[in-house]
Design a protein around this motif. Structure first.
Motif, PDB file in Angstrom:
ATOM      1  N   TYR A 151      -9.241   4.743  -9.978  1.00 59.00           N
ATOM      2  CA  TYR A 151      -9.556   3.912  -8.597  1.00 59.00           C
ATOM      3  C   TYR A 151     -10.462   3.050  -8.737  1.00 59.00           C
ATOM      4  O   TYR A 151     -12.253   3.530  -8.675  1.00 59.00           O
ATOM      5  CB  TYR A 151      -9.251   4.491  -6.856  1.00 59.00           C
ATOM      6  CG  TYR A 151      -8.015   5.594  -7.278  1.00 59.00           C
ATOM      7  CD1 TYR A 151      -7.040   5.204  -7.626  1.00 59.00           C
ATOM      8  CD2 TYR A 151      -8.253   7.034  -6.816  1.00 59.00           C
ATOM      9  CE1 TYR A 151      -5.246   5.660  -8.318  1.00 59.00           C
ATOM     10  CE2 TYR A 151      -6.968   7.914  -6.702  1.00 59.00           C
ATOM     11  CZ  TYR A 151      -6.184   7.315  -7.280  1.00 59.00           C
ATOM     12  OH  TYR A 151      -4.812   8.015  -8.075  1.00 59.00           O
ATOM     13  N   VAL A 169     -12.587  -1.035  -3.457  1.00 55.15           N
ATOM     14  CA  VAL A 169     -11.074  -0.667  -2.175  1.00 55.15           C
ATOM     15  C   VAL A 169     -11.570  -1.291  -0.955  1.00 55.15           C
ATOM     16  O   VAL A 169     -11.053  -1.729   0.273  1.00 55.15           O
ATOM     17  CB  VAL A 169     -11.069   0.823  -2.286  1.00 55.15           C
ATOM     18  CG1 VAL A 169     -10.943   1.701  -0.663  1.00 55.15           C
ATOM     19  CG2 VAL A 169     -10.078   1.607  -3.049  1.00 55.15           C
ATOM     20  N   LEU A 196      -9.971  -3.482   1.988  1.00 56.86           N
ATOM     21  CA  LEU A 196      -9.956  -2.656   2.804  1.00 56.86           C
ATOM     22  C   LEU A 196     -10.485  -3.854   4.702  1.00 56.86           C
ATOM     23  O   LEU A 196     -10.176  -3.828   5.476  1.00 56.86           O
ATOM     24  CB  LEU A 196     -11.037  -1.306   3.839  1.00 56.86           C
ATOM     25  CG  LEU A 196     -10.664  -0.997   5.290  1.00 56.86           C
ATOM     26  CD1 LEU A 196      -9.209  -0.291   5.076  1.00 56.86           C
ATOM     27  CD2 LEU A 196     -11.408   0.696   4.635  1.00 56.86           C
ATOM     28  N   ILE A 200      -4.135  -2.260   1.560  1.00 57.87           N
ATOM     29  CA  ILE A 200      -5.210  -1.600  -0.219  1.00 57.87           C
ATOM     30  C   ILE A 200      -3.682  -1.013  -0.690  1.00 57.87           C
ATOM     31  O   ILE A 200      -3.297  -1.456  -1.572  1.00 57.87           O
ATOM     32  CB  ILE A 200      -5.697  -0.815   0.245  1.00 57.87           C
ATOM     33  CG1 ILE A 200      -6.829  -1.261   0.420  1.00 57.87           C
ATOM     34  CG2 ILE A 200      -5.797   0.918  -0.628  1.00 57.87           C
ATOM     35  CD1 ILE A 200      -8.224   0.300   1.393  1.00 57.87           C
ATOM     36  N   THR A 254      -3.803  -2.145  -4.472  1.00 58.23           N
ATOM     37  CA  THR A 254      -4.455  -1.595  -5.229  1.00 58.23           C
ATOM     38  C   THR A 254      -3.303  -0.220  -5.566  1.00 58.23           C
ATOM     39  O   THR A 254      -2.065  -0.086  -5.438  1.00 58.23           O
ATOM     40  CB  THR A 254      -5.584  -0.666  -4.913  1.00 58.23           C
ATOM     41  OG1 THR A 254      -5.717   0.140  -3.589  1.00 58.23           O
ATOM     42  CG2 THR A 254      -6.112  -2.002  -4.973  1.00 58.23           C
ATOM     43  N   VAL A 276      -6.713   6.461   1.609  1.00 58.03           N
ATOM     44  CA  VAL A 276      -6.598   5.237   2.758  1.00 58.03           C
ATOM     45  C   VAL A 276      -6.857   6.074   4.133  1.00 58.03           C
ATOM     46  O   VAL A 276      -7.812   5.093   4.678  1.00 58.03           O
ATOM     47  CB  VAL A 276      -5.871   4.372   2.754  1.00 58.03           C
ATOM     48  CG1 VAL A 276      -6.532   3.076   3.169  1.00 58.03           C
ATOM     49  CG2 VAL A 276      -5.609   3.424   1.424  1.00 58.03           C
TER      50      VAL A 276
END
Lengths: 534, 433
Positions: free
Chosen positions: B72, B77, B81, B371, B375, B382
């Motif tokens: 990741y 991220v 977000l 997200i 992803t 999350v």
């Protein structure tokens, strides 16, 4: 020989304020030194410097000639300075000896176990050496305030204090206990201890201290031997001008009955009856003083009258209307002003500014509220006028209540309540913590209210205050009036006896009923009670 | 008066709490920003660690210098977000600061604002109770009851009125009022129990949450269930009686009008708390009950009032959820009431503060969805990142509240009194020299 304590050129600045300005203080070993001054004069600051709570901005502290630099009270204690605060720091459910050793317990097993026997032994030995009459195994909650104070002194001695600082030590004591405290002073100084006590009471400084240092506005005005100075001279040093020692009361014709209390019984929070079958009557244009040692039912009596507590039985009639079951709001609306005992708990909302505090109690009434909406403009004007008239400092309506000193908080509360245009003022310790200049002003206002025909119930632990202002003086002990006397003829000793729960011979009591035709209610309260047999 | 030792040697709790009490607004802002950055730093590490543990064919991110691969990408991220929650207004990896094609009326921002709107009401609900010194943990239950009351009222009245915009306005108004009444009653119960039976409101409100959820479930299951519905839900209320998405895509379930109503409520509540007599009573009870009593405030009545108002606001939150988000009452109600507690704490229990606090929550919710779309990061992770942000941002405010309620700081308890009388003053120091 070097003085035990020598503070040289102490200056302590806080942002925007000089609390101590180049103050010198020298105290001889084995003497009692009084630090006298009005509220805000810088007495406590100076002592906090000595006790290591504050670091001085300038100046040095010497003990027995040795320069000291304290980072914390711990350092001061190690150097032999002990402080006894006005509010005792004792653990109520623990015993005397446990409290004394708390934090410095003798231990065994490499510090894992408290050596209780040794600890108790040490405390007994200490209290015998100084002739203290305290039971080491009594619980703090069960002993008198005077004894608690002695426990505090023992605590300081146990930690090796040679210099004892006491912050207003007599504030919580009865006259008899004050005498005992003076005895303790003698005992301590005989053994070479040095005592510095903070006070704003002239009489106390004169009778207990060898030397008196007067602070005013953070400056040392002078140090005098207590034998060489009169009350008036001291008072002048404190306030910088001559003050009238006795407020001038003039006889006043009493008006209609404003407050009538009949067979009132009130329980405290634990359900114990602390006011027993109390009756009295209060007229317009009259000040009824209630004296007594704190904790004899005065608080609950006042709460029952003002609507903060329900009476267990009996009646409170205010302006002809029974107040039983009536709300506090109703009483406020009917013109009852109330200066509460605890200003920081009840009298002010500490996080509110003075504008918001100025309407506490009037938040539903014009001109501050109309149609449920608050008028902050009117509130601000009101707060500012109270601040100005009652000399509240700093004169800033936007200051939060908690930022004010205690005396100024008190002045603001008194101002707010007096300006309510009340019919009855219930004033509990109205000048507690207020300096002499302002006290005088508050007393004048109280007398003004009286001459306007208002009724005043004055509860105070300051004897000279209740004695000087009241038309009649009731002394409370154990939930009833042990006597209602004429304040102009009664002696301090007689009041002391009444405060201790003993009755006087009938002469002085009868003389007191002067303003009270037919002696209604009063006789019942004096007669009622075990004191008669005692 | 004072005991300086208390200032000097506070309890462990006091020492812990002290730095967060009595901060200016600017300081609070700095603390909040620092908290977000700190939470991102911690979250960054978490994403890396889990990215190292997870299995994947190609590394999403390679650590500079070390050459270590991670499944990741922590940078992505956080970019997704925050940027994604707003519909990508900022250009990332492309020239320029802003994306030229960005319009505020996009789906992502709509989802974010939809959540924001709902949380405004539940946040206000909790805040008004807090201001009166009451912990209303029951906003969730009040919302459930309010939502059901709204759905049933609108469904019952709709056939009586000719369909159209006028009926819509009436139905939305009456439906929202029904939600307020339903939630208000549900809030008044623990209020009355507290005032007249001394029952702790934390316990009773928590218990009433379960009562509300289960009673509503059974009622809908047995009586009001839509025919042929596979889930436990009522019929849909007519479209004209819903807050319709306007400007924003319909799938966002976001109506600008509802947000405006929420903002209006923020203003009204602020006015109520700061500028009315009853509001003064209420907050005085909250900060210093003994002083309120002294000032003639009826403590019992104030408790009931505050809980009723709090419940009504929660109930309106339920109305908006029905009339804007779902179009019907259904059994799976999101935890809006519980999130409202955090929103309120984040806002310092100040009505005005509820707006940014609810918006931050909305961003975290909307961003989390993004997200998920963009992803491979699992939704659970999350949720952890969201939790971290909330935890870090809310903590200073939470400490402050603990401080107030335990009396360590400012006001009520006065464990630390005003400071040495003579020193704090200095004021007296100026006495006619």
């Amino acid at each position: 020989m070097n003085p035990a304590v020598h503070m040289d050129g102490i200056t302590k600045r806080f942002p925007g304020v000089v609390a101590n300005d180049d103050v010198d203080l020298a105290v001889e070993r084995g003497s009692v030194h009084a630090l006298l001054g009005e509220n805000g004069a810088g007495k406590t600051t100076l002592m906090n410097v000595l006790y290591g709570l504050y670091e001085p901005t300038e100046g040095t502290v010497r003990l027995d000639g040795e320069p000291q630099s304290f980072d914390s009270p711990r350092d001061a204690i190690d150097a032999g300075v002990g402080m006894i605060h006005q509010h005792f720091m004792l653990v109520d459910p623990m015993t005397v000896w446990e409290n004394v050793v708390l934090g410095n317990e003798p231990t065994t097993w490499g510090g894992l176990r408290v050596d209780r026997e040794a600890a108790r032994e040490a405390v007994v030995e200490l209290s015998e050496r100084y002739g203290f009459d305290v039971d080491p195994d009594a619980k703090i909650a069960d002993i008198s305030v005077g004894e608690q104070q002695r426990v505090e002194i023992l605590k300081a001695l146990y930690r090796g204090a040679d210099v004892l600082i006491m912050d207003e030590p007599t504030a919580v004591l009865t006259p008899q206990e004050v005498e005992e405290l003076y005895g303790v002073f003698d005992e301590l100084t005989e053994q070479g201890k040095t005592i510095i006590f903070i006070s704003h009471k002239l009489g106390e400084a004169l009778s207990a201290a060898d030397e008196i240092t007067v602070l005013r506005d953070g400056v040392n005005v002078g140090t005098v031997a207590s034998g060489d100075v009169t009350r008036e001279e001291l008072a002048e040093m404190m306030v910088g001008r001559e003050v009238l020692m006795d407020p001038a009361t003039s006889p006043q014709d009493a008006g209609d009955t404003v407050l009538e209390v009949t067979d009132l019984c009130v329980d405290d929070d634990r359900g114990v009856e602390v006011v027993s079958d109390l009756s009295f009557r209060l007229r317009g244009g009259e000040i009824l003083g209630v004296a007594g040692v704190d904790g004899n039912g005065q608080s609950q009596l006042v709460e029952a009258i003002t609507g903060l507590r329900d009476a267990a039985s009996g009646d409170v009639r205010y302006r002809g209307e029974s107040m039983v079951g009536k709300t506090r709001r109703h009483r406020i609306d009917r013109g009852m002003a109330f200066i509460p005992e605890d200003r920081q708990e009840r009298g002010l909302v500490m996080s509110y500014d003075l504008v918001e505090n100025g309407i506490l109690g009037s938040q539903h009434d014009p001109p501050f509220a109309r149609g449920g909406r608050l008028d902050w403009g009117a509130s601000r004007g009101h707060a500012e006028s109270v601040i100005e008239q009652y000399d509240v400092r700093p004169p800033d309506a936007d200051a939060e209540a908690e930022s004010l000193s205690g005396g100024n908080q008190q002045k603001f509360i008194v101002g707010r309540e007096f300006e309510r245009d009340p019919e009855l003022v219930v004033a509990t310790h109205p000048t507690r913590g207020v300096d002499i200049g302002s006290t005088e002003f508050l007393h004048d206002r109280l007398l003004e209210l009286r001459s306007e025909g208002k009724a005043v119930l004055l509860v105070s632990s300051k004897l000279d205050e209740v004695q000087g202002l009241s038309d009649r003086l009731a002394v409370m002990h154990g939930g009833s009036f042990t006597g209602v006397v004429d304040p102009s003829t009664v002696t301090e000793e007689e009041i002391g006896l009444l405060m201790a729960g003993e009755s006087l011979d009938d002469d002085s009591v009868e003389g007191a009923a002067l303003h009270d035709d037919a002696g209604d209610g009063i006789d019942g309260s004096t007669a009622g009670g075990e004191e008669v047999d005692a | 008066m004072s005991d300086p030792d208390a200032d000097r040697t506070p309890s462990v709790l006091a020492r812990l709490v002290a730095p967060f009490v009595d901060r200016s607004v600017a300081e609070r802002l700095v603390i909040s920003v620092a908290a977000i950055l700190l939470s991102i730093a911690v979250g960054f590490a978490l994403v890396l660690v889990s990215g190292r543990i997870a299995q994947c064919s190609t590394a999403a991110w390679t650590m500079p210098f070390t050459g270590l691969g991670f499944c990741y990408n922590p940078v992505e991220v956080y970019v997704v977000l925050f940027n994604g929650a707003l519909g990508y207004p900022f250009a990332v990896g492309e020239p320029g600061l802003f994306n030229a094609g960005w319009t505020p009326f996009n789906l992502s921002l709509g989802l974010t604002l939809s959540e924001t709107t709902l949380l405004i009401f539940t946040g206000l609900s909790v805040a008004v109770a807090f201001r009166a010194g009451l912990f209303n943990i029951g906003t969730q239950g009040q919302l459930v009851v309010g939502a059901l009351a709204t759905a049933l009222t609108v469904l019952a009245l709709a056939p009586l009125l000719p369909a159209g915009p006028i009926a819509g306005v009436v139905l939305i108004g009456v439906g929202t009022a029904a939600g307020a009444v339903g939630g208000g009653i549900w809030g008044a119960i623990p209020g009355a129990l507290k005032a007249y039976a001394d029952a702790n409101e934390v316990i009773t409100t928590i218990m009433l949450n379960f009562v509300a959820a289960n009673v509503a479930y059974v009622l809908v299951l047995e009586v009001f269930r839509a025919e042929g519905s596979s889930v436990v839900a009522t019929r849909y209320v007519p479209e004209y009686a819903q807050f319709r998405p306007w400007l924003f895509p319909p799938s966002s379930d976001f109506a600008l009008l509802a947000l405006l109503v929420g903002v209006a409520f923020i203003g009204a509540l602020y006015y109520f708390v700061e500028h009315t007599s009853v509001g003064y009573d209420l907050r005085t009870s909250g900060v210093q009950a003994a002083a309120a009593e002294y000032g003639g405030v009826n403590a019992k009545l104030t408790t009931v009032r505050a809980m009723t108002l709090s419940g009504a606001l929660g109930g309106i939150g339920g109305s908006v959820w029905v009339l804007m988000s779902e179009g019907r009452w259904m059994a799976s109600i999101p935890d809006l009431g519980f999130d409202g507690i955090t929103v309120s704490i984040l806002a310092g229990n100040n009505p005005i503060g509820v707006l940014p606090a609810a918006f931050l929550f909305g961003i975290l919710k909307g961003g989390a969805l993004e997200i998920g779309f963009r992803t491979d990061v699992p939704t659970e992770l999350v949720a952890v990142l969201r939790g971290l942000i909330i935890l870090f941002v809310a903590m200073p405010e939470f400490f402050r509240m603990i401080g107030r309620y335990t009396g360590v700081a400012g006001g009520a308890g006065g464990a630390v009194s005003t400071g040495p009388e003579e020193t704090a003053g200095g004021d007296g120091g100026e006495t006619d020299a």
